[in-house]
Design a protein around this motif. Structure first.
Motif, short mmCIF file in Angstrom:
data_model
loop_
_atom_site.label_atom_id
_atom_site.label_comp_id
_atom_site.label_asym_id
_atom_site.label_seq_id
_atom_site.Cartn_x
_atom_site.Cartn_y
_atom_site.Cartn_z
N GLN A 268 0.94 -1.14 -0.12
CA GLN A 268 -0.19 0.03 -0.04
C GLN A 268 0.74 1.06 -0.06
O GLN A 268 1.86 1.55 0.73
CB GLN A 268 -0.80 0.20 1.24
N ILE A 269 0.24 2.01 -0.91
CA ILE A 269 0.96 3.61 -0.55
C ILE A 269 -0.12 4.63 -0.41
O ILE A 269 -1.00 4.51 -1.44
CB ILE A 269 1.84 3.91 -2.11
N LYS A 270 -0.09 5.33 0.47
CA LYS A 270 -1.31 6.09 0.60
C LYS A 270 -0.84 7.45 0.57
O LYS A 270 0.54 7.93 1.05
CB LYS A 270 -1.87 5.94 2.23
N ILE A 271 -1.51 8.48 -0.04
CA ILE A 271 -1.14 9.82 -0.21
C ILE A 271 -2.50 10.38 0.38
O ILE A 271 -3.56 10.33 -0.14
CB ILE A 271 -1.12 10.09 -1.72
N ILE A 272 -2.27 11.24 1.51
CA ILE A 272 -3.41 11.91 2.33
C ILE A 272 -2.99 13.29 2.28
O ILE A 272 -1.79 13.85 2.38
CB ILE A 272 -3.38 11.35 3.51
N THR A 273 -4.01 14.13 2.02
CA THR A 273 -3.66 15.55 1.83
C THR A 273 -5.01 16.33 2.77
O THR A 273 -5.82 15.81 2.78
CB THR A 273 -3.97 16.14 0.57
N SER A 274 -4.27 17.34 3.47
CA SER A 274 -5.45 18.07 4.29
C SER A 274 -4.78 19.79 4.09
O SER A 274 -3.58 20.06 3.49
CB SER A 274 -5.25 17.83 5.63
N ILE B 136 0.78 17.25 3.16
CA ILE B 136 0.66 16.09 2.24
C ILE B 136 1.36 15.05 2.93
O ILE B 136 2.55 15.25 3.25
CB ILE B 136 1.37 16.47 0.88
N ARG B 137 0.71 13.71 3.18
CA ARG B 137 1.55 12.57 3.64
C ARG B 137 1.67 11.59 2.79
O ARG B 137 0.57 11.09 1.88
CB ARG B 137 0.69 12.35 5.02
N ILE B 138 2.74 11.29 2.39
CA ILE B 138 3.20 9.84 1.45
C ILE B 138 3.48 8.78 2.35
O ILE B 138 4.68 8.65 3.00
CB ILE B 138 4.06 9.99 0.35
N ALA B 139 2.55 7.65 2.73
CA ALA B 139 2.89 6.54 3.62
C ALA B 139 2.94 5.08 3.04
O ALA B 139 2.17 4.94 1.79
CB ALA B 139 1.85 6.56 4.66
N THR C 271 6.77 3.62 6.44
CA THR C 271 7.30 4.73 6.52
C THR C 271 6.43 5.91 5.96
O THR C 271 5.61 5.51 5.32
CB THR C 271 8.77 4.91 5.65
N GLU C 272 6.29 6.84 6.58
CA GLU C 272 5.42 8.02 6.25
C GLU C 272 6.17 9.27 6.22
O GLU C 272 7.08 9.89 7.21
CB GLU C 272 4.40 8.29 7.34
N PHE C 273 6.18 10.22 5.13
CA PHE C 273 6.96 11.25 5.03
C PHE C 273 5.64 12.39 4.86
O PHE C 273 4.67 12.27 4.31
CB PHE C 273 7.52 11.45 3.73
N THR C 274 6.04 13.58 5.58
CA THR C 274 5.11 14.63 5.96
C THR C 274 5.55 15.87 5.11
O THR C 274 6.74 16.21 5.65
CB THR C 274 4.35 14.64 7.25
N ILE C 275 4.98 16.49 4.31
CA ILE C 275 5.34 17.78 4.11
C ILE C 275 4.21 18.79 4.26
O ILE C 275 2.99 18.59 4.18
CB ILE C 275 5.16 17.59 2.45
N SER C 276 4.67 19.64 5.07
CA SER C 276 3.72 20.62 5.63
C SER C 276 4.30 22.11 4.84
O SER C 276 5.44 22.35 4.97
CB SER C 276 3.97 21.01 6.92
N LEU C 277 3.36 22.64 4.07
CA LEU C 277 3.76 23.91 3.41
C LEU C 277 2.94 25.13 3.91
O LEU C 277 1.51 24.91 3.89
CB LEU C 277 3.40 23.95 1.80
#
Length: 121
Positions: A38-44, A52-55, A112-118
């Protein structure tokens, strides 16, 4: 602050490509029935920031790898497969060019989860 969509796309593609590589590595020796990638892309978004989270649900990272993941020249890939520049450049694009934050959480055997905060200006 100005947004550079092409550069952000480079960050997203790098994170997704790394997730695919991690899943492929974890699939070695497994049968098709055992694979549940699974690769999840979660945005808020809020008025102040976009997240943006890519896990992935891959193998996760050792602490040593987590500590060094954003170092220029550091790679876990085989010779000829990785330059060790992707994550360093991704962090530079997010933090220096966009004033955001790129962070990583990882747990062995869980993923693993990477979080991008802009920031939104």
């Amino acid at each position: 602050m100005q947004c550079f969509p092409g550069q952000l796309n480079q960050v997203f593609m790098n994170l997704i490509a790394n997730a695919i590589d991690a899943l492929d590595e974890g699939n070695q020796g497994r049968s098709f029935d055992e694979i549940a990638n699974q690769i999840k892309i979660i945005t808020s978004a809020t008025m102040e920031e976009v997240i943006i989270r890519i896990a992935d649900n891959g193998m996760g990272m050792l602490e040593e790898v987590k500590r060094r993941i954003f170092e220029q020249g550091f790679t876990t890939k085989a010779v000829g497969k990785g330059t060790g520049l992707g994550m360093a450049i991704a962090r530079q694009i997010v933090e220096e060019k966009h004033g955001g934050v790129l962070s990583c959480q990882s747990e062995l055997d869980k993923g693993t989860e990477f979080t991008i905060s802009l920031p939104v200006h």
